[in-house]
Structure formats: structure tokens, C-alpha cells
Design a protein around this motif. Structure first.
Motif, PDB file in Angstrom:
ATOM      1  N   ALA A 147       0.827  -1.209   0.000  1.00 44.65           N
ATOM      2  CA  ALA A 147       0.000   0.000   0.000  1.00 44.65           C
ATOM      3  C   ALA A 147       0.859   1.256   0.000  1.00 44.65           C
ATOM      4  N   LEU A 148       1.940   1.251   0.774  1.00 44.55           N
ATOM      5  CA  LEU A 148       2.805   2.425   0.845  1.00 44.55           C
ATOM      6  C   LEU A 148       3.673   2.568  -0.401  1.00 44.55           C
ATOM      7  N   VAL A 149       4.086   1.450  -0.967  1.00 48.24           N
ATOM      8  CA  VAL A 149       4.836   1.507  -2.228  1.00 48.24           C
ATOM      9  C   VAL A 149       3.960   2.127  -3.314  1.00 48.24           C
ATOM     10  N   HIS A 150       2.693   1.724  -3.336  1.00 52.54           N
ATOM     11  CA  HIS A 150       1.734   2.273  -4.303  1.00 52.54           C
ATOM     12  C   HIS A 150       1.554   3.772  -4.075  1.00 52.54           C
ATOM     13  N   THR A 151       1.472   4.181  -2.816  1.00 53.84           N
ATOM     14  CA  THR A 151       1.315   5.593  -2.490  1.00 53.84           C
ATOM     15  C   THR A 151       2.520   6.405  -2.922  1.00 53.84           C
ATOM     16  N   ALA A 152       3.710   5.875  -2.699  1.00 56.27           N
ATOM     17  CA  ALA A 152       4.927   6.590  -3.101  1.00 56.27           C
ATOM     18  C   ALA A 152       4.926   6.852  -4.600  1.00 56.27           C
ATOM     19  N   ARG A 153       4.455   5.892  -5.382  1.00 56.69           N
ATOM     20  CA  ARG A 153       4.374   6.092  -6.837  1.00 56.69           C
ATOM     21  C   ARG A 153       3.400   7.213  -7.166  1.00 56.69           C
ATOM     22  N   PHE A 154       2.285   7.267  -6.440  1.00 61.62           N
ATOM     23  CA  PHE A 154       1.300   8.324  -6.680  1.00 61.62           C
ATOM     24  C   PHE A 154       1.888   9.699  -6.363  1.00 61.62           C
ATOM     25  N   VAL A 155       2.513   9.827  -5.185  1.00 64.30           N
ATOM     26  CA  VAL A 155       3.058  11.118  -4.766  1.00 64.30           C
ATOM     27  C   VAL A 155       4.163  11.567  -5.714  1.00 64.30           C
ATOM     28  N   GLU A 156       5.092  10.658  -6.000  1.00 62.55           N
ATOM     29  CA  GLU A 156       6.253  11.018  -6.817  1.00 62.55           C
ATOM     30  C   GLU A 156       5.891  11.167  -8.292  1.00 62.55           C
ATOM     31  N   GLY A 157       4.970  10.341  -8.766  1.00 62.03           N
ATOM     32  CA  GLY A 157       4.666  10.331 -10.189  1.00 62.03           C
ATOM     33  C   GLY A 157       3.528  11.236 -10.601  1.00 62.03           C
ATOM     34  N   LYS A 158       2.502  11.384  -9.751  1.00 62.22           N
ATOM     35  CA  LYS A 158       1.304  12.131 -10.129  1.00 62.22           C
ATOM     36  C   LYS A 158       1.266  13.555  -9.554  1.00 62.22           C
ATOM     37  N   LEU A 159       1.884  13.778  -8.400  1.00 60.18           N
ATOM     38  CA  LEU A 159       1.790  15.086  -7.755  1.00 60.18           C
ATOM     39  C   LEU A 159       2.989  15.988  -8.013  1.00 60.18           C
ATOM     40  N   TRP A 160       4.090  15.423  -8.465  1.00 59.75           N
ATOM     41  CA  TRP A 160       5.305  16.226  -8.616  1.00 59.75           C
ATOM     42  C   TRP A 160       5.194  17.183  -9.799  1.00 59.75           C
TER      43      TRP A 160
END
Length: 451
Positions: A147-160
Motif C-alpha cells: 500500500a505504501l509503495v503504491h502511495t509513493a508512486r502516486f506522490v512522486e509520479g502524479k503530484l510532482w
């Protein structure tokens, strides 16, 4: 300081939150009105913005008239789960994981129209996602959990974006505290990284000469308020403690920011202000953040003073809740917001209570010193600590006792569903002990008195 009174107030409000299933109103949930949705006006941006403000500023009774449902907000659960270095009050991990979106983030359970953006129901955003991640890590979840690995992808990939993190993946709006929160949780999950460093450096550069930070970069985001200033200071201090202490300018930014916060975000009675440098409506949210920030930066006496003031002026003993704030005319704003007010005030009070510690010269405090009434009660067989635990149970206020029973019953149901039989046996013994002590004290479990 009457620590016992603060504990009693915290436990009563928490017990009511548990009894309500953590579902309630929010200042920004007006677009969920059944009446508004049926009108068809939701297609128009101006109508959404106008309606939302009308509900936010209107009387509490208006919500029932226009039929706004009570909702469970992931941020409410995260605050009770220890987010923002709070105290873990409830086991919310499973429920938070159930609320994770397919993209890896979390969002508010309502549509939301701001001047700068529009968000759909449950749409992932930087703030809710960050608070949830913080709570999950506080619960002991490992950083490599899927779940946290998935979240890191969202933060780094979608919000940056270029140099900062956006509030939503469909927007380029720069909100300083949201960018810093996203930078912090990415750092917590994956460790040192260039994006976090760039976002923190941008935050330091955005600090004004007087030590303040505006809410954001757009023209209507140039305001400075108390609780977001507290957010930023807390996060910068946590980043410093997490290993970024060598970042150029970080120490100076925190020191100047703290000086501004204490000078501009408190009035001449040393009470928090919602808006920096200006008295007026006092939002309980600003009061809550002030307690935590004062504790963090060593002003324990200030935190106690604000806590005692809020116990006298914001707590409604007949309703077991905190008022939303104090109006300009000095009267309380009696609206009841689950996330914005109750969760934040319980979170803040718990930090103050934890920071002051028990008075072990008091026999009751001795019984409670190693007992946490906000986590499920379990007994081994035999249990060498049974006598101390039972003594602690007998002196719990009734609302806290009821809340502990509900928490334990929920944990037992989860253990049964997961086939964790050893855990279930201990929790079952805990429930039976609670039932026995309740019978001794005339407490009827399962129903609230007067319901």
C-alpha cells in the motif's frame, strides 16, 4: 493543570466519535446535499462555489434541511491513528487500507469546489494521503508494504511538478503546506530523494522576511493563518529530526518561523489567532494546532494554558463535543464538525496529556500509568497484570469505558475474520472482564443511557 479533567474531556469526546462511527459533518461537504444534487446546479462552477459557502457559513440546522449525509473522513481516522506525531488512540489501519483509492492515494469523501480547483468525491489529494501515510507508519506498518509503495508512486509520479508537489494530480496549484506534507511522506517512505530536497528548499525560499509563509502562490492564497503556519513549522522540525538537519537555511527558517508564529498568531492574552496579526473569529482548528506546536517547541506552559482555556470555552459537557470556534462577538460557534474540530481537538489534547505525564503520587494515576484505554483490552491466561488492569478499568470514566468496549469488540471481530485465534482468545477475555466490571458498576453496554 487539572490533567484528570483534560483526560476526561478527551475520553468523552472520543467516546462520542466512536459511538457515531466516526461519521459526521464537515465545513466543506455542502455539495453532497441531496437537495442541491437534485437541482442540477452542480453542473455550474459558480453555483457550486456559492452553495458551498452558503452551507459553510449558515446555521447548523440548515444541513438537515438540505439533507447533507454524515460521512467518514480518512483524515479523521488518520488523526486518531497518530498522524502528525499524535497519540495512537484507535486501531484504524484496516479501515484506512479499505479507503485507499486505486491510484494509491486518499481523498475527502465529498465533492469540493475551491476558487483554484474542483475535486470529485474521494479524489486523492496530497494532504489526506500524507496524513494517512503518517498514521499507517505510526501504526508500525513497514515502508515496503504494498500500500505504501503504491502511495509513493502516486506522490512522486502524479503530484510532482517542477520544484514542488501539487495538491491534486489534475492541478498545478501550489499550496505550500500540501507540498511540504507530500515531500515529508515521500521522504518517510523512500528515504532521501531529490524531489523532497527541492520541495523543502522551495519552501525555505518562499518564507517572507518576517518569518511567515503565505498559504500558496496565487493572488487569493496570499493570506497567512495560524494553523497552516503551525503545520509548516511542525513539518520542517520533523524533517530536521529525520536527517535533513544539514540542509542549508533549514535551522534559520524554523527559528524565524517560530518567532513569527508566537508574535503574530497569538493575541495579547496569549491565545491562538486564526489569522496572523488579526483578532476575530477563533477557529478551534487553530487552537488544536497551537497546542501541538507549543508542545513541540518546548512551550509546555503555553500548551497547558491553551488547553485549559479550550476546556472552559470550547467544550460542551452536555453534548460531549467541542464547539467549532468562538465568533467575533465572543459567543461560541456551536456547529459540530467531525474532522475539522472533534478529531483535531482530541488529537491535540492527547499530545498535551502525553507531554505532561501522570502524577504518580496519585494512586489512580499509578493504576493508569501503564494502561492505555484507547487500544483493545486483552488478557493472557494467566495474566500477571490482571489486577492492575482491572483497577485501571474500574476508575475509567463511563464514556471512556464504553469506548474501550467498542474498540475491543471491533478488534475481536477482525481477529475472528482473520482467523487469528490466539489474539481472539485474549480479546474475548478482555470483553468478558469489561462486561463483568460494567455489571458491578451499573453500566449497560451496547446502549447509551437516555438513547
Amino acid at each position: 493543570m487539572d490533567r484528570d479533567r483534560l483526560i476526561d474531556i478527551r475520553d468523552r469526546v472520543l467516546a462520542r466519535m466512536v459511538a457515531d462511527g466516526f461519521a459526521g459533518a464537515d465545513p466543506f461537504d455542502g455539495l453532497e446535499s441531496a437537495l442541491f444534487r437534485a437541482s442540477g446546479l452542480g453542473r455550474f462552477r459558480l453555483a457550486r462555489l456559492t452553495w458551498l459557502q452558503a452551507i459553510k457559513r449558515g446555521p447548523e440546522g440548515l444541513r438537515k434541511v438540505v439533507r447533507i449525509p454524515k460521512m467518514v473522513n480518512p483524515k479523521t481516522l488518520a488523526l486518531l491513528g497518530g498522524a502528525a506525531q499524535g497519540v495512537v488512540l484507535c486501531d484504524v489501519r484496516s479501515r484506512l487500507l479499505e479507503l485507499q483509492n486505486p491510484d494509491g492515494g486518499w481523498g475527502y469523501p465529498f465533492e469540493w469546489q475551491a476558487r483554484a480547483f474542483y475535486a470529485t468525491r474521494h479524489q486523492s489529494n496530497a494532504i489526506v494521503t500524507s496524513f494517512v501515510v503518517d498514521a499507517l507508519l505510526q501504526s508500525g506498518m513497514q515502508k515496503d508494504h504494498p500500500a505504501l509503495v503504491h502511495t509513493a508512486r502516486f506522490v512522486e509520479g502524479k503530484l510532482w511538478r517542477e520544484g514542488y508537489f501539487a495538491y491534486f494530480d489534475h492541478s498545478k496549484v501550489e499550496i505550500h503546506n500540501a507540498s511540504l506534507w507530500a515531500a515529508f511522506v515521500l521522504y518517510r517512505i523512500i528515504g532521501p530523494n531529490d524531489k523532497t530536497t527541492q520541495a523543502v528548499e522551495r519552501m525555505i525560499a518562499a518564507q517572507k522576511a518576517d518569518g511567515s509563509w503565505a498559504y500558496g502562490t496565487r493572488s487569493h492564497h496570499r493570506f497567512v493563518d495560524g494553523f497552516h503556519t503551525g503545520y509548516v513549522l511542525d513539518l520542517l522540525d520533523r524533517l530536521r529530526a529525520s536527517g535533513m538537519d544539514g540542509l542549508n537555511g533549514l535551522d534559520k527558517a524554523i527559528a524565524c518561523g517560530w518567532q513569527f508564529y508566537r508574535a503574530a498568531c497569538f493575541d495579547n492574552k496569549d491565545l491562538p489567532r486564526s489569522d496572523a496579526g488579526r483578532d476575530g473569529f477563533l477557529d478551534a482548528h487553530a487552537v488544536a494546532q497551537a497546542k501541538a506546536s507549543l508542545c513541540r517547541f518546548g512551550d509546555r506552559d503555553g500548551a497547558i494554558r491553551v488547553s485549559e482555556w479550550s476546556a472552559e470555552n470550547l467544550f460542551a459537557p452536555s453534548r460531549d463535543l467541542f464547539f467549532a470556534g468562538i465568533k467575533k462577538d465572543g459567543r461560541p460557534d456551536r456547529r459540530n464538525y467531525m474532522r475539522w474540530t472533534q478529531a483535531w481537538m482530541v488529537w491535540a489534547l492527547s499530545i498535551v496529556i502525553e507531554s505532561t505525564g501522570p502524577n504518580l503520587s496519585n494512586p489512580q494515576d499509578q493504576a493508569m500509568s501503564n494502561f492505555d484505554p484507547t487500544v483493545p483490552i486483552s488478557f493472557a491466561h494467566p495474566d500477571p497484570d490482571r489486577a492492575e488492569k482491572e483497577e485501571a478499568l474500574r476508575i475509567l470514566p463511563e464514556p471512556a469505558f464504553r469506548a474501550l468496549y467498542d474498540i475491543t469488540r471491533a478488534a475481536a471481530s477482525r481477529a475472528k475474520a482473520e482467523g487469528a485465534m490466539e489474539t481472539l482468545y485474549g480479546l474475548t477475555r478482555g470483553m468478558k472482564t469489561l462486561q463483568r466490571i460494567a455489571a458491578e458498576q451499573g453500566i449497560i453496554l451496547g446502549n447509551r443511557r437516555g438513547a
